[in-house]
Design a protein around this motif. Sequence first.
Motif, mmCIF file in Angstrom:
data_model
loop_
_atom_site.group_PDB
_atom_site.id
_atom_site.type_symbol
_atom_site.label_atom_id
_atom_site.label_comp_id
_atom_site.label_asym_id
_atom_site.label_seq_id
_atom_site.Cartn_x
_atom_site.Cartn_y
_atom_site.Cartn_z
ATOM 1 N N THR A 108 0.877 -1.301 -0.116
ATOM 2 C CA THR A 108 -0.023 0.051 -0.006
ATOM 3 C C THR A 108 0.913 1.105 -0.044
ATOM 4 O O THR A 108 0.496 2.216 -0.758
ATOM 5 C CB THR A 108 -0.857 0.092 1.166
ATOM 6 N N VAL A 111 2.348 1.475 -3.459
ATOM 7 C CA VAL A 111 1.369 2.256 -4.450
ATOM 8 C C VAL A 111 0.969 3.654 -4.276
ATOM 9 O O VAL A 111 0.937 4.451 -5.268
ATOM 10 C CB VAL A 111 0.134 1.470 -4.390
ATOM 11 N N VAL A 112 0.713 3.990 -3.049
ATOM 12 C CA VAL A 112 0.160 5.497 -2.617
ATOM 13 C C VAL A 112 1.386 6.579 -2.839
ATOM 14 O O VAL A 112 1.320 7.497 -3.447
ATOM 15 C CB VAL A 112 -0.418 5.678 -1.093
ATOM 16 N N LEU A 115 3.813 5.216 -6.582
ATOM 17 C CA LEU A 115 3.137 5.195 -7.983
ATOM 18 C C LEU A 115 2.086 6.116 -8.354
ATOM 19 O O LEU A 115 2.157 6.980 -9.304
ATOM 20 C CB LEU A 115 2.309 3.991 -8.206
ATOM 21 N N TYR A 116 1.456 6.778 -7.074
ATOM 22 C CA TYR A 116 0.680 7.878 -7.088
ATOM 23 C C TYR A 116 1.106 9.390 -6.665
ATOM 24 O O TYR A 116 0.601 10.392 -6.659
ATOM 25 C CB TYR A 116 -0.576 7.510 -6.505
#
Lengths: 153, 503
Positions: A108, A111-112, A115-116
């Motif tokens: 998580t 990803v947070v 990637l974001y």
Amino acid sequence: MAQAKWMKGDVVSGAVLAALGVYIVSEAWRWDYSTAEGPGPGFFPLWYGIAMVVLSLVLVLSSAFSATAGKTTDWGGIGRALTVWAAFALAIVLMKLIGFLTALALLTLFVVAVLYGRPLKVALAAAIGNAAGFYLVFGLALQLDLPAGPLGF
Amino acid sequence: MEVLTSLGHGFAVAFAPLNLFWCFVGVFLGTVVGVLPGLGPAATIAMLLPLTFSMPPTTAVIMLAGIYYGAKYGGSTTAILLNVPGESASVVTCLDGYQMARKGRAGAALGIAAISSFIAGTVGVIGLMLLAPPLAKFGLSFSSPEYFALMAMGLAMVVLLAGASMVKALLAMLVGLWIASMGIDLFSDASRFTFGQSELLDGVDFVIVAIGVFALGEVFGNMEKRGEGTMLPVPKGLRNLLPTMAELKACRFAFLNGSIIGFIIGVLPGAGSTVASFISYGIEKAVSKHPEKFGTGVPEGVAAPEGANNSETGGAMVPLLTLGIPGSGTTAILLAAFILWGLRPGPLMIQDNPELFWGLIASMYVGNIMLLVLNLPLIPLFAQILKLREYFLYPIIFGISIVGVYSVSGSLFDCWLLAVFGLLGYVMRRLDYPSAPLILGLVLGDSMERALRQSLMMSQGDLGILVSRPISAVMLLLTIALLFLPLFRKANAWRIKAIEENG
């Protein structure tokens, strides 16, 4: 820019499936096609393997000789999707060593934050919140036996 | 008249406070396990079986049956909201349900699933009540050739599930057949396509492939682009979250289709709700005035498979109660429970245990109403999930996918397979290969091969056995008609175009 006809996804995927079909047929060849009781273990795979070879060749030839050129490929997007996949696969490897909840929290976080591109505070909150939510629902309420790490979760 | 009197007695049993309470517990637990992928009704019933030993048998059966049909209701929730099938039969619901959610109609899709489940579930119970003994005999007339024909008809649905390319759909189906062949061949003990991995000897679980190809493939595809906003649109207000009259009107035939197909397939031991949902979806698309819209988020595409999935429960109870034959893993555990309580399901079940039989039937009516009342108000709550930003939502989907797979087998190898099938789902999506035919091949492959080989064993290799029996011959004819349907449609389109040009 449009791609060359021979580099089109349909041609490549058709060739891969044709190879898979050949593999299935070659394996099926090693097993009995029929036995005294009836069809053997090679009976069904042989036929769908042949069908796979034929259909994939139809796909390869129809794509290779079609008038339209292949679509342009967004390699950046593909790279991003494959990065997520690699992170997901790594989380599964890590599950055995550090437990499901920690591996999920790290996934998580990646990803947070990466990637974001969200701030680390947000990413940390999401990681801890996600792991805690899964612990409450699946670990505590449903008593599911999930892989645990050295710290016991 | 006798049926109504018996049903009246059944309602007296079902409305007893103790039975009413445990019926609610059963349907509530069923909804919860249905929502969670991997944790199916069979495992839940097995886990809760010891708890029921202190209950009267009728109460226990009412609760366990509640879990069974309640799980069918819950299975559609994650399929519609997250493209994660909560249980195997919900795969077909993903096709249009998730697309409806993408268009901001998640609430409507959930509502249609609940209403269709209620209607079909009730039709299934009526069928069980009125047709149980004669239909049980019909189910027994199905032997291997008929099962092969049924599976062939199911596989022929691929022509209706294909997107732009029929060749790609057929190839995806063949890959599904290949995956279904993995593991030990039950007839000969030969291990096929196991790559030397002992974990593959039992084959590949359906849940792993379905979650990998549908849910993970979708997430990896969506993550190609770095989005910033909310995941999917969710309209405000309860009225906008529920299906409109026009949507419900469009589903009229789908409700009926799902109810009938689900019940008939349910009566056949071993056919299962996944086959029922695929066939009812195929029929719905075949008779639709706008088949090209299927897969883009049409309400009928949710109503038909969800109805079939729920009506199948009533059908599956027919061979269980009247013949003592379980048609699925869940009904097998229910049968074990019956035997533990000293009951013997079979032709004398209704005569010997009228209180249990009619009490169960009446409780299923009551349970279906409870499920509707329980599920409709939850729709706005469930729909809020879609308001989560994608960087919060995707890790939750990853977690649910891993838990769903790990909870089935407790094997990390299966989680690895999940990653592999996630990648396959992404590649298929990228190259425009439809994923539903792959699942169709996987679901039907094993049963179809078994039925074909058993048929040829029965006839000593003579393929004529498949067409010499009336039921299998009719179904094979229907299969051929189904395969030619796209050609017929194309010819019809050309004919209309030619008439328009000339006129």
